[in-house]
Motif scaffolding. Structure first.
Motif, PDB file in Angstrom:
ATOM      1  N   THR A 190       0.830  -1.206   0.000  1.00  0.00           N
ATOM      2  CA  THR A 190       0.000   0.000   0.000  1.00  0.00           C
ATOM      3  C   THR A 190       0.862   1.254   0.000  1.00  0.00           C
ATOM      4  OG1 THR A 190      -1.663  -1.228   1.258  1.00  0.00           O
ATOM      5  CG2 THR A 190      -1.919   1.164   1.144  1.00  0.00           C
ATOM      6  N   ILE A 191       1.964   1.242   0.737  1.00  0.00           N
ATOM      7  CA  ILE A 191       2.874   2.396   0.751  1.00  0.00           C
ATOM      8  C   ILE A 191       3.422   2.655  -0.644  1.00  0.00           C
ATOM      9  CG2 ILE A 191       5.131   3.203   1.551  1.00  0.00           C
ATOM     10  CD1 ILE A 191       4.546   1.891   4.245  1.00  0.00           C
ATOM     11  N   LYS A 192       3.864   1.597  -1.318  1.00  0.00           N
ATOM     12  CA  LYS A 192       4.438   1.761  -2.662  1.00  0.00           C
ATOM     13  C   LYS A 192       3.389   2.179  -3.685  1.00  0.00           C
ATOM     14  CE  LYS A 192       8.167  -1.614  -2.030  1.00  0.00           C
ATOM     15  NZ  LYS A 192       8.708  -2.926  -2.463  1.00  0.00           N
ATOM     16  N   ALA A 193       2.189   1.589  -3.563  1.00  0.00           N
ATOM     17  CA  ALA A 193       1.165   1.829  -4.586  1.00  0.00           C
ATOM     18  C   ALA A 193       0.431   3.154  -4.410  1.00  0.00           C
ATOM     19  CB  ALA A 193       0.159   0.679  -4.580  1.00  0.00           C
ATOM     20  N   TYR A 194       0.247   3.579  -3.166  1.00  0.00           N
ATOM     21  CA  TYR A 194      -0.615   4.742  -2.935  1.00  0.00           C
ATOM     22  C   TYR A 194       0.068   5.926  -2.251  1.00  0.00           C
ATOM     23  CZ  TYR A 194      -4.247   1.322  -3.981  1.00  0.00           C
ATOM     24  OH  TYR A 194      -5.005   0.374  -4.597  1.00  0.00           O
ATOM     25  N   TYR A 195       1.138   5.675  -1.519  1.00  0.00           N
ATOM     26  CA  TYR A 195       1.746   6.788  -0.763  1.00  0.00           C
ATOM     27  C   TYR A 195       2.941   7.402  -1.481  1.00  0.00           C
ATOM     28  CZ  TYR A 195       3.654   9.501   3.102  1.00  0.00           C
ATOM     29  OH  TYR A 195       4.126  10.522   3.882  1.00  0.00           O
ATOM     30  N   LEU A 196       3.788   6.573  -2.085  1.00  0.00           N
ATOM     31  CA  LEU A 196       4.985   7.079  -2.756  1.00  0.00           C
ATOM     32  C   LEU A 196       4.636   7.554  -4.159  1.00  0.00           C
ATOM     33  CD1 LEU A 196       7.632   4.439  -1.630  1.00  0.00           C
ATOM     34  CD2 LEU A 196       7.068   6.639  -0.583  1.00  0.00           C
ATOM     35  N   LYS A 197       3.772   8.549  -4.229  1.00  0.00           N
ATOM     36  CA  LYS A 197       3.301   9.117  -5.487  1.00  0.00           C
ATOM     37  C   LYS A 197       3.466  10.631  -5.465  1.00  0.00           C
ATOM     38  CE  LYS A 197       1.793   5.255  -7.273  1.00  0.00           C
ATOM     39  NZ  LYS A 197       2.408   4.669  -8.479  1.00  0.00           N
ATOM     40  N   ARG A 198       3.563  11.230  -6.657  1.00  0.00           N
ATOM     41  CA  ARG A 198       3.751  12.683  -6.735  1.00  0.00           C
ATOM     42  C   ARG A 198       2.480  13.452  -6.386  1.00  0.00           C
ATOM     43  NH1 ARG A 198       8.493  14.549  -8.660  1.00  0.00           N
ATOM     44  NH2 ARG A 198       9.940  12.937  -9.370  1.00  0.00           N
ATOM     45  N   THR A 199       1.366  12.734  -6.245  1.00  0.00           N
ATOM     46  CA  THR A 199       0.146  13.397  -5.765  1.00  0.00           C
ATOM     47  C   THR A 199       0.220  13.671  -4.264  1.00  0.00           C
ATOM     48  OG1 THR A 199      -0.834  11.191  -5.588  1.00  0.00           O
ATOM     49  CG2 THR A 199      -1.365  12.474  -7.560  1.00  0.00           C
ATOM     50  N   ARG A 200       1.207  13.076  -3.587  1.00  0.00           N
ATOM     51  CA  ARG A 200       1.506  13.326  -2.176  1.00  0.00           C
ATOM     52  C   ARG A 200       0.309  13.124  -1.243  1.00  0.00           C
ATOM     53  NH1 ARG A 200       5.060  18.918  -2.681  1.00  0.00           N
ATOM     54  NH2 ARG A 200       6.359  18.242  -4.417  1.00  0.00           N
ATOM     55  N   PRO A 201      -0.241  11.922  -1.206  1.00  0.00           N
ATOM     56  CA  PRO A 201      -1.330  11.670  -0.241  1.00  0.00           C
ATOM     57  C   PRO A 201      -0.821  11.811   1.183  1.00  0.00           C
ATOM     58  CG  PRO A 201      -0.551   9.626  -1.219  1.00  0.00           C
ATOM     59  CD  PRO A 201       0.110  10.718  -1.984  1.00  0.00           C
ATOM     60  N   THR A 202      -1.718  12.103   2.113  1.00  0.00           N
ATOM     61  CA  THR A 202      -1.338  12.310   3.506  1.00  0.00           C
ATOM     62  C   THR A 202      -1.145  10.978   4.213  1.00  0.00           C
ATOM     63  OG1 THR A 202      -3.647  12.354   4.225  1.00  0.00           O
ATOM     64  CG2 THR A 202      -2.661  14.456   3.564  1.00  0.00           C
ATOM     65  N   VAL A 203      -0.518  11.042   5.396  1.00  0.00           N
ATOM     66  CA  VAL A 203      -0.327   9.844   6.208  1.00  0.00           C
ATOM     67  C   VAL A 203      -1.686   9.295   6.661  1.00  0.00           C
ATOM     68  CG1 VAL A 203       0.639   8.956   8.363  1.00  0.00           C
ATOM     69  CG2 VAL A 203       1.953  10.572   6.979  1.00  0.00           C
ATOM     70  N   SER A 204      -2.608  10.205   6.975  1.00  0.00           N
ATOM     71  CA  SER A 204      -3.945   9.760   7.392  1.00  0.00           C
ATOM     72  C   SER A 204      -4.627   8.956   6.295  1.00  0.00           C
ATOM     73  CB  SER A 204      -4.808  10.968   7.761  1.00  0.00           C
ATOM     74  OG  SER A 204      -4.256  11.659   8.863  1.00  0.00           O
ATOM     75  N   GLN A 205      -4.465   9.403   5.041  1.00  0.00           N
ATOM     76  CA  GLN A 205      -5.049   8.665   3.923  1.00  0.00           C
ATOM     77  C   GLN A 205      -4.386   7.306   3.766  1.00  0.00           C
ATOM     78  OE1 GLN A 205      -7.709   9.578   1.861  1.00  0.00           O
ATOM     79  NE2 GLN A 205      -7.507   7.416   1.269  1.00  0.00           N
TER      80      GLN A 205
END
Length: 537
Positions: free
Chosen positions: A95-110
């Motif tokens: 999940t970290i690789k697929a959704y967090y390490l993106k240039r859209t910069r999702p928050t930690v809460s997300q």
């Protein structure tokens, strides 16, 4: 995590470790050849420890011989110990690789919500937020920032122990582009037309600006080439045309141009032109903006000065507020070019540079006698090498380019002799003349066919042509065109009917004439066969 230093240990713990050290040291001195279980039990009782702990401390002291090794460690899980099962660990990392390490910069809460949702969907108990954050902290901070496009963190975590510099002027010249933080207006209507692009060249040693080019077009081989031409040649005439009296002493071929990896700097024409003139090209390593730090800071300085102009967009929305940049825009492209030139030769060159501690022009003057002024051997050929080109057919009326017509007496001998299209070189800053390569291979200069026309830029020519076409479209009466088309259609239909009727009438008349010529068949029973009478001999 590494062990703490001695001065970081609490006094109570340190004093206890010292007591243990004295006791164990005495114990080892009494038992140099080894100790019995009874001896260890006596030591454990003296230190108020279990026998197992006494064995462990003896082993640690023998191995390290330091008091620090005898300090009580905190109870709890060892550093880095993980208690989650492999399945949930895999879900967190995926999940970290697929959704967090993106240039859209999702928050930690997300991220926490995504991980918990994925775990529940897979039938597992969701991990706590602290666990997920701990997995994030396991990822290298700079790697995480690069994947998320967090350039400030990347810059802050990148070591730069060395320096990037040059020992003398024109040894290294950096070139880069930026979109100007200001709107410009049209020369005629004074209406906003957009934000121009600025291409700057800077000498790394002296920090002098060696040249620049301002255009409404996006960065390209053209803007890079014209900036380099402005950098290489003497600027006296250029300054006089803009009524600027301050000197700009920079001229000459650089040894190396330092550029980024943009397509314009990788173009074949740019590379070949530099190679032909003996200019080396050094490209910045991809993703390493610090290697262009000198020109980046210069661009930042110039953009900061433009924020004082009417029509500025500032550098961010917070500074912009409710300021209407387009409505306040006042300068044309020419006026902005002159403003930037005045700022460069006046304020920038004569102000103390933070990295030098001196004005750039003072550093240039110090080295002026040492600078090997290297100019192109064939100035015209060098100039033409970097100019843009088009192919055009030579007509009896001359060469037509961007709605303008050019002529030279030297082209008279080529009119009508060849169907080949000719290479035409032009300078977008001055469209009063072009350079045409004749079939023989030589370039000749051609000027306006109408010598009374003033010099204009390519942007002005294209804009004027676009305006003229738009005016023509506005003057078109669509209703008149439709009315005449319908009238023409009706005319054709009427004419076709009349012609067809007339031709039918003509055919009937011809039939009556033919019947009279052959005799009348009236009274003859055509149903009965006519007897065949053979001619007698």
């Amino acid at each position: 995590m590494s062990d703490p230093l001695p001065d970081e240990i609490e006094d109570v713990l340190w004093d206890e470790a010292c007591r243990r050290g004295d006791a164990i040291r005495s114990f080892l001195e009494r038992n140099p050849d080894g100790a019995t279980a009874g001896d260890v039990a006596e030591l454990a009782a003296a230190l108020n420890l279990s026998q197992a702990t006494a064995y462990r401390l003896i082993k640690l002291f023998r191995a390290g011989g330091t008091i620090l090794s005898l300090v009580d460690r905190k109870r709890g899980r060892p550093q880095g110990h993980r208690v989650l099962d492999d399945k949930r660990e895999e879900i967190i990392l995926t999940t970290i690789k697929a959704y967090y390490l993106k240039r859209t910069r999702p928050t930690v809460s997300q991220l926490v919500r995504d991980v918990q949702t994925n775990c529940i969907s897979a039938g597992f108990k969701p991990p706590h937020r602290r666990t997920i954050v701990a997995r994030l902290e396991d990822i290298d901070l700079q790697q995480r920032a690069r994947r998320r496009g967090e350039q400030k963190i990347v810059k802050a975590t990148t070591p730069v122990p060395g320096t990037f510099g040059a020992s003398r002027p024109l040894e290294m010249v950096q070139i880069d582009h930026t979109k100007a933080d200001v709107f410009v207006v049209d020369e005629e209507t004074r209406q906003p037309v957009g934000r121009p692009w600025l291409t700057l060249a800077m000498d790394v040693c002296s920090r002098m600006v060696t040249g620049f080019y301002l255009t409404m077009d996006a960065p390209s081989r053209l803007s890079t080439s014209l900036c380099l031409l402005h950098s290489v040649f003497d600027k006296s005439a250029w300054l006089r045309e803009r009524e600027i009296t301050e000197p700009w002493p920079v001229a000459g071929l650089p040894d190396t141009v330092h550029v980024d990896n943009g397509a314009d700097f990788r173009s074949r024409a740019f590379k070949r032109g530099c190679q032909d003139a003996g200019i080396a090209i050094e490209w910045r390593p991809p993703g390493e903006p610090r290697f262009g730090g000198h020109i980046e800071r210069l661009i930042g300085t110039q953009m900061g000065r433009l924020h004082l102009l009417p029509g500025t967009t500032f550098s961010n929305e917070q500074d912009l507020g409710d300021y209407d940049s387009k409505r306040h825009a006042a300068l044309t492209l020419h006026e902005l070019e002159r403003y930037i030139a005045l700022d460069i030769v006046g304020s920038y060159h004569h102000s103390i540079h933070g990295g030098l501690g001196r004005p750039p022009i003072a550093v240039w003057r110090d080295h002026e006698g040492e600078i090997p002024l290297r100019l192109p051997q064939d100035r015209m050929r060098f100039w033409l090498t970097f100019l843009p080109e088009q192919e055009r057919t030579l007509r009896p009326t001359g060469v037509h380019l961007f709605g303008l017509r050019y002529w030279s007496a030297a082209l008279s001998a080529d009119v009508g002799r060849s169907d080949r299209r000719l290479l035409v070189k032009f300078d977008p800053r001055d469209m009063a003349r072009i350079f045409v390569r004749r079939p023989s291979g030589n370039f000749v200069e051609a000027r306006y066919a109408d010598l009374t026309l003033p010099s204009i830029t390519l942007h002005e020519a294209v804009t004027a042509r676009r305006t003229l076409l738009a005016k023509g479209r506005r003057e078109v009466d669509t209703r008149a065109i439709v009315r005449t088309a319908i009238a023409q259609r009706e005319l054709l239909e009427t004419a076709t009917r009349k012609t067809a009727a007339a031709r039918r009438g003509t055919t009937s008349s011809k039939s009556k004439v033919d019947d009279r010529g052959w005799g009348s068949l009236r009274g003859v029973d055509s149903s009965k066969p006519v007897p065949f009478v053979e001619d007698a001999d």
